[in-house]
Design an enzyme around this catalytic site. Sequence first.
Site, PDB file in Angstrom:
ATOM      1  N   ASN A  13      -4.497  -6.501  -4.065  1.00 53.68           N
ATOM      2  CA  ASN A  13      -4.715  -6.022  -5.437  1.00 53.68           C
ATOM      3  C   ASN A  13      -3.497  -6.440  -6.246  1.00 53.68           C
ATOM      4  O   ASN A  13      -2.406  -5.898  -6.063  1.00 53.68           O
ATOM      5  CB  ASN A  13      -4.901  -4.503  -5.449  1.00 53.68           C
ATOM      6  CG  ASN A  13      -5.105  -3.956  -6.859  1.00 53.68           C
ATOM      7  OD1 ASN A  13      -4.496  -4.435  -7.813  1.00 53.68           O
ATOM      8  ND2 ASN A  13      -5.953  -2.954  -6.994  1.00 53.68           N
ATOM      9  N   GLU A  40      -8.292  -6.453  -9.226  1.00 51.84           N
ATOM     10  CA  GLU A  40      -7.622  -6.116 -10.489  1.00 51.84           C
ATOM     11  C   GLU A  40      -7.021  -7.346 -11.158  1.00 51.84           C
ATOM     12  O   GLU A  40      -5.828  -7.389 -11.453  1.00 51.84           O
ATOM     13  CB  GLU A  40      -6.562  -5.026 -10.288  1.00 51.84           C
ATOM     14  CG  GLU A  40      -7.170  -3.629 -10.272  1.00 51.84           C
ATOM     15  CD  GLU A  40      -6.184  -2.551 -10.746  1.00 51.84           C
ATOM     16  OE1 GLU A  40      -5.549  -1.932  -9.875  1.00 51.84           O
ATOM     17  OE2 GLU A  40      -6.084  -2.330 -11.963  1.00 51.84           O
ATOM     18  N   ASP A 153      -9.714  -3.287  -2.206  1.00 48.54           N
ATOM     19  CA  ASP A 153      -9.134  -2.000  -2.563  1.00 48.54           C
ATOM     20  C   ASP A 153     -10.279  -0.994  -2.609  1.00 48.54           C
ATOM     21  O   ASP A 153     -11.066  -0.993  -3.554  1.00 48.54           O
ATOM     22  CB  ASP A 153      -8.432  -2.118  -3.926  1.00 48.54           C
ATOM     23  CG  ASP A 153      -7.845  -0.804  -4.402  1.00 48.54           C
ATOM     24  OD1 ASP A 153      -8.044   0.230  -3.721  1.00 48.54           O
ATOM     25  OD2 ASP A 153      -7.200  -0.808  -5.458  1.00 48.54           O
ATOM     26  N   ASN A 155      -9.935   2.262  -2.690  1.00 51.41           N
ATOM     27  CA  ASN A 155      -9.533   3.474  -3.405  1.00 51.41           C
ATOM     28  C   ASN A 155      -9.947   4.742  -2.646  1.00 51.41           C
ATOM     29  O   ASN A 155     -10.389   5.724  -3.238  1.00 51.41           O
ATOM     30  CB  ASN A 155     -10.087   3.477  -4.832  1.00 51.41           C
ATOM     31  CG  ASN A 155      -9.081   2.896  -5.829  1.00 51.41           C
ATOM     32  OD1 ASN A 155      -7.894   3.199  -5.764  1.00 51.41           O
ATOM     33  ND2 ASN A 155      -9.556   2.063  -6.739  1.00 51.41           N
ATOM     34  N   ASP A 224      -6.122  -0.021   0.912  1.00 48.74           N
ATOM     35  CA  ASP A 224      -6.693  -1.374   0.982  1.00 48.74           C
ATOM     36  C   ASP A 224      -7.093  -1.606   2.436  1.00 48.74           C
ATOM     37  O   ASP A 224      -6.275  -1.442   3.347  1.00 48.74           O
ATOM     38  CB  ASP A 224      -5.661  -2.403   0.536  1.00 48.74           C
ATOM     39  CG  ASP A 224      -5.191  -2.142  -0.885  1.00 48.74           C
ATOM     40  OD1 ASP A 224      -5.844  -2.631  -1.819  1.00 48.74           O
ATOM     41  OD2 ASP A 224      -4.185  -1.413  -1.062  1.00 48.74           O
ATOM     42  N   ASP A 253       1.631  -2.896  -7.570  1.00 49.36           N
ATOM     43  CA  ASP A 253       1.888  -1.657  -6.834  1.00 49.36           C
ATOM     44  C   ASP A 253       1.239  -1.686  -5.439  1.00 49.36           C
ATOM     45  O   ASP A 253       1.475  -0.795  -4.634  1.00 49.36           O
ATOM     46  CB  ASP A 253       1.490  -0.402  -7.632  1.00 49.36           C
ATOM     47  CG  ASP A 253       0.244  -0.569  -8.465  1.00 49.36           C
ATOM     48  OD1 ASP A 253      -0.458  -1.592  -8.282  1.00 49.36           O
ATOM     49  OD2 ASP A 253      -0.047   0.315  -9.291  1.00 49.36           O
ATOM     50  N   HIS A 254       0.446  -2.719  -5.159  1.00 53.75           N
ATOM     51  CA  HIS A 254      -0.113  -2.922  -3.820  1.00 53.75           C
ATOM     52  C   HIS A 254       0.613  -4.075  -3.133  1.00 53.75           C
ATOM     53  O   HIS A 254       1.154  -4.965  -3.791  1.00 53.75           O
ATOM     54  CB  HIS A 254      -1.593  -3.309  -3.891  1.00 53.75           C
ATOM     55  CG  HIS A 254      -2.487  -2.278  -4.499  1.00 53.75           C
ATOM     56  ND1 HIS A 254      -3.422  -1.578  -3.775  1.00 53.75           N
ATOM     57  CD2 HIS A 254      -2.601  -1.834  -5.774  1.00 53.75           C
ATOM     58  CE1 HIS A 254      -4.075  -0.751  -4.563  1.00 53.75           C
ATOM     59  NE2 HIS A 254      -3.602  -0.884  -5.791  1.00 53.75           N
TER      60      HIS A 254
END
Length: 264
Positions: A13, A40, A153, A155, A224, A253-254
């Site tokens: 991501n 993303e 991802d 989530n 993930d 941030d991943h």
Amino acid sequence: MPRKRTLKLSTFNVNGINSRLPNLLEWLEKEKPDIVALQELKAADQAFPADVLEAAGYGSIWHGQQSWNGVALLGRHTAPVESGRGLPGDATDKQSRYIEAAIHGIVVAGIYSPNGNPQPGPKFDYKLRWMERLAHRARSLVDLPHPVVVMGDFNVIPADEDVYDPRSFRKDALFQPESRRAYERLLKQGWTDSLRHVFGEKRIYTFWDYFRQHAERDRGLRIDHLLLNPVLAKGLIEAGVDRWVRLQEKPSDHAPAWVRVSIP
DNA sequence: ATGGCGATCTATGATCGA
């Protein structure tokens, strides 16, 4: 003895493909994944940097969307052969969260599941409906006689061991019993959760928020995932997370999560 | 209980992410 070839499959991501491009290119150069799912993109179709990726040695297909979402698949020295875009099951859903292709002989579904916060509410309802639709698609993929991976991802924090502080996530959509049950139902179709399978009891994270030096302190989440169907799971060799990518300048941030598999 | 950070466009704040 015929020599088996191995492939590295990775999901990342990027949190904005154009703002992350230097980071992404450095990672591709260093780790040389054979198959990549990106999430993303935060870019419209015409803003996807296909030419730059091609110059770096990667063929690509993508499903963009202005500002939000967006998914892509990359093949090292090969062009992905697209078999679907947009998650089936709701013609009114315009969000770009699903893309599917054959790459290096593997059926690859790249996914970006909805966040679902705040919950309860319409965003959480959409998350759960989306995961039901994903389960429906995954059911038709899991028993194919070909190697299949569903990665991206999700989530979803599958278990207490997948979050640095379970208590602080009690009200989070990623950690709700409904979200976790949806992920569990998916696995029960016959998918192998690669990272959990390889790491066993050991903690492994794929996301760290931008606050309070959580990346440096390894206070993260495992959200993930790479799910392998039985045909592909037989060839699972190793799995990991390229955490160094999260510690670079201006990171997503991943971090990329990956598996190495052998293909007969 | 809140906000902390970062990306994107509606752009000098609002909205979203997880």
